[in-house]
Write a protein that holds these residues in place. Sequence first.
Motif, short mmCIF file in Angstrom:
data_model
loop_
_atom_site.label_atom_id
_atom_site.label_comp_id
_atom_site.label_asym_id
_atom_site.label_seq_id
_atom_site.Cartn_x
_atom_site.Cartn_y
_atom_site.Cartn_z
N GLY A 94 0.80 -1.22 0.00
CA GLY A 94 0.00 0.00 0.00
C GLY A 94 0.83 1.27 0.00
N LYS A 95 2.05 1.17 0.52
CA LYS A 95 2.89 2.38 0.55
C LYS A 95 3.36 2.74 -0.85
N GLN A 96 3.09 1.86 -1.80
CA GLN A 96 3.44 2.17 -3.19
C GLN A 96 2.73 3.45 -3.64
N SER A 97 1.54 3.70 -3.12
CA SER A 97 0.88 4.95 -3.54
C SER A 97 1.64 6.17 -3.05
N LEU A 98 2.34 6.03 -1.92
CA LEU A 98 3.15 7.16 -1.46
C LEU A 98 4.33 7.39 -2.41
N THR A 99 4.95 6.30 -2.83
CA THR A 99 6.09 6.47 -3.72
C THR A 99 5.63 6.97 -5.09
N MET A 100 4.43 6.57 -5.49
CA MET A 100 3.89 7.09 -6.74
C MET A 100 3.64 8.59 -6.62
N SER A 144 3.18 -8.73 1.97
CA SER A 144 3.62 -8.70 3.36
C SER A 144 2.65 -7.80 4.11
N SER A 145 2.93 -7.57 5.38
CA SER A 145 1.93 -6.79 6.11
C SER A 145 2.05 -5.31 5.76
N PHE A 146 0.97 -4.62 5.93
CA PHE A 146 0.93 -3.19 5.65
C PHE A 146 0.60 -2.50 6.95
N ILE A 147 1.56 -1.76 7.44
CA ILE A 147 1.33 -1.05 8.69
C ILE A 147 1.71 0.39 8.45
N LEU A 148 0.74 1.28 8.51
CA LEU A 148 1.01 2.66 8.16
C LEU A 148 0.48 3.58 9.23
N GLU A 149 1.30 4.52 9.61
CA GLU A 149 0.81 5.49 10.57
C GLU A 149 0.10 6.61 9.83
#
Lengths: 79, 643
Positions: free
Chosen positions: B358-364, B459-464
């Motif tokens: 899910g953090k891929q959207s941040l890198t995008m 893998s797990s997605f843990i986002l603050e």
Amino acid sequence: MNSNTLTLREIKSGEKCKVEDLLSKGKARNRLLDLGFVKNSIIEVLQKSPSGDPVAYFVKGCVIALRSEDAENILVREI
Amino acid sequence: MGLTRFKLSKSKSKEVNFKNQYKIALAGNPNVGKSTVFNALTGLNQHTGNWPGKTVTNAEGYCRYNDNKYAIIDLPGTYSLLASSTEEEVARDYLKDNTADCVVIVTDATCMLRNLNLVVQILSITNKVIVCVNLLDEAKKKGIVIDLDELSLQLGVPVIGTAARSKKGLDKLLDAIEKICIGERKCHTVKELIQGIKINSEIPQNERDEILTNINKRCERIYNLCVTNTKNDYTLKDRRFDKLFTSKITGIPIMLLMFGVIFWITITGANYPSQWLSWLFEQIKTYLSAFIEYLNAPDWLYGFLIDGVYTTLTWVIAVMLPPMAIFFPLFSILEDSGYLPRIAFNMDNCFKKCNAHGKQSLTMAMGFGCNACGVIGCRIIDSPRERLIAILTNNFVPCNGRLPTLIAIISMFFAASFFGVLQGIVSTVILLAVILLGIFMTLIVSKFLSNTILKGIPSSFILELPPYRRPQILKTIVRSIFDRTLFVLGRAVIVAIPAGALIWILANVHINDITLLKYCTDFFEPFGKMIGLDGVIVMAFILGFPANEIVVPIILMCYMATGVLTDYSSLTELYTLLINNGWTITTAICTMIMCIFHFPCSTTCITIKKETKSFKWTLLSAFIPTAIGVILCLIINMISLLL
Ligand SMILES: Nc1nc2c(ncn2[C@@H]2O[C@H](COP(=O)(O)OP(=O)(O)O)[C@@H](O)[C@H]2O)c(=O)[nH]1
Ligand SMILES: [Mg+2]
């Protein structure tokens, strides 16, 4: 494990619970511990994302989003 | 990971006007304001923003205070030293080596309970520590009161309160740093606080659990002693915002709307300065021409300088600069507000379905600014498999160098028949559609990769999700224009000058009465025609490898060189030029497709090579988008031929 132990995934939005145990292993476990999912810490279930997964939780003063697979690995007791 | 660039003591002997040089490390959880403190102390402009994970490399800077010089290192954010990720390992090793004369642990006053965990862990390996309780202004607003003296007593180290964004409390911080460094203030170790805490990666899991539980208990005790919440509902506002931005009904529409508005402002706002700049450059051109004529310079020199170098250069500035200068700050404001992690939250399920992170959207999102930055940003993804997927697909997001190209084509070919407000809206919708196509392809390719060469389960997605913050609009605008926009522009200019010169030479050197340029474009012509483009466009994309900004200027130069010399001062005239050179709607669509789907620029390729340490992946990252682009264009061209 007593009868009223649930997984975090089963707790509804707006409700609070207390962490009993973590089932996850390795890195994921460490990360959860770092973020405050330790035994006896209180978790409030906040908001679901548009598709219902992940869900945001309030723990130790911060908002943390977890996927259902991770939430399933957190055993909690309702309070 | 390439996080170690400590060449600190180099200049030690050269400078004489300070007594000593000390090393200060800034550690802390992600998103607590470390980089803001760093910038305030060093006067540098390390990237800050309201989302966890934007600093992934060590940055270093210097600051002077009284007679001493301090080398300050901004470590990547860590939640814990019991390393769960590679950045954290780096931070831990750095702290463990005791290279720093003083460690400043920056903490978030609004979230002390969790922050204290790291403090206790660091205290167990070094006691040359200062705790900097940052974001005090925000804590005050939320009714959180922190007894700094009591905290200092409990931890045995100095505790300084700051509000780094408004530069409050920094002199006190420097004072404390000085005292620790020169040994005037000794920290004492609070035995019962760190008893039994061992920090290294080889601890077995059950012990680790016990250590962390212990730390937690101790932190809770300290927290209860030092922190009082005077308002119970201090998170209410954030929760309301989250309801709006991430709920089932409003989450996605608001996200699209938000991007729509940003693009709309960029498109409409860029028009005026663009026209104005074109006009200005046209005026300057007349003077320049007159001047060169006055010097009696030969024709070829005039052609080389004015038609070659000057035209390309001014085109890059007039067409590319305004959208960049508007988009960058707008995006930074969004970033500062804390909205980006909510995008990741909203979009995570799509990525999960593609076995990606899910953090891929941040890198995008970072890719919109610059794909090379996006690729570096992929370090926030822990799992190597998912990180590679994110790196390989980052180029599907049009960076700031490509966005203006898209905007120019859309304005000429699709929105020109509309007027007024409608024109802007039509352009925005089309641009949004093109970008969504890029995102869609990202998902498809991610899914494809994770089913083939990068097999694996998510893998797990843990986002603050950090609190929303009011962005500092004015400061953000000024800063992003001065360091980001001008930087990108500088790069474009550096590439544009030789490119303009090269094209002019190609267009003016004849062999058998045919220009070199013609040989080149003729070479690409069959391939270009096959995919709905022409030889010039294909060549422009290839020559645009050093910087995508120069693709359109090159196309333009080539057309102008082949005889049809027009005044280029507005998009309408450019439109005529393109039409005269055989452009159709199909050409426009295919050019836009190729603009999104082609090999990354040279900087990005180099960055990918650095990040993956593999030539193979770098090649693949160039091959995948190009192949997709060619195939899509082929299909579009076939359809248009059938119609
Ligand atoms: N209100 C307020 N915001 C701050 C303060 N310090 C930092 N911020 C904001 O907090 C966010 C995170 O800061 P940053 O320096 O990037 O955090 P880092 O991840 O620790 O480097 C940014 O949006 C900053 O503008 C402060 O003292 N007060
Ligand atoms: Mg930072």
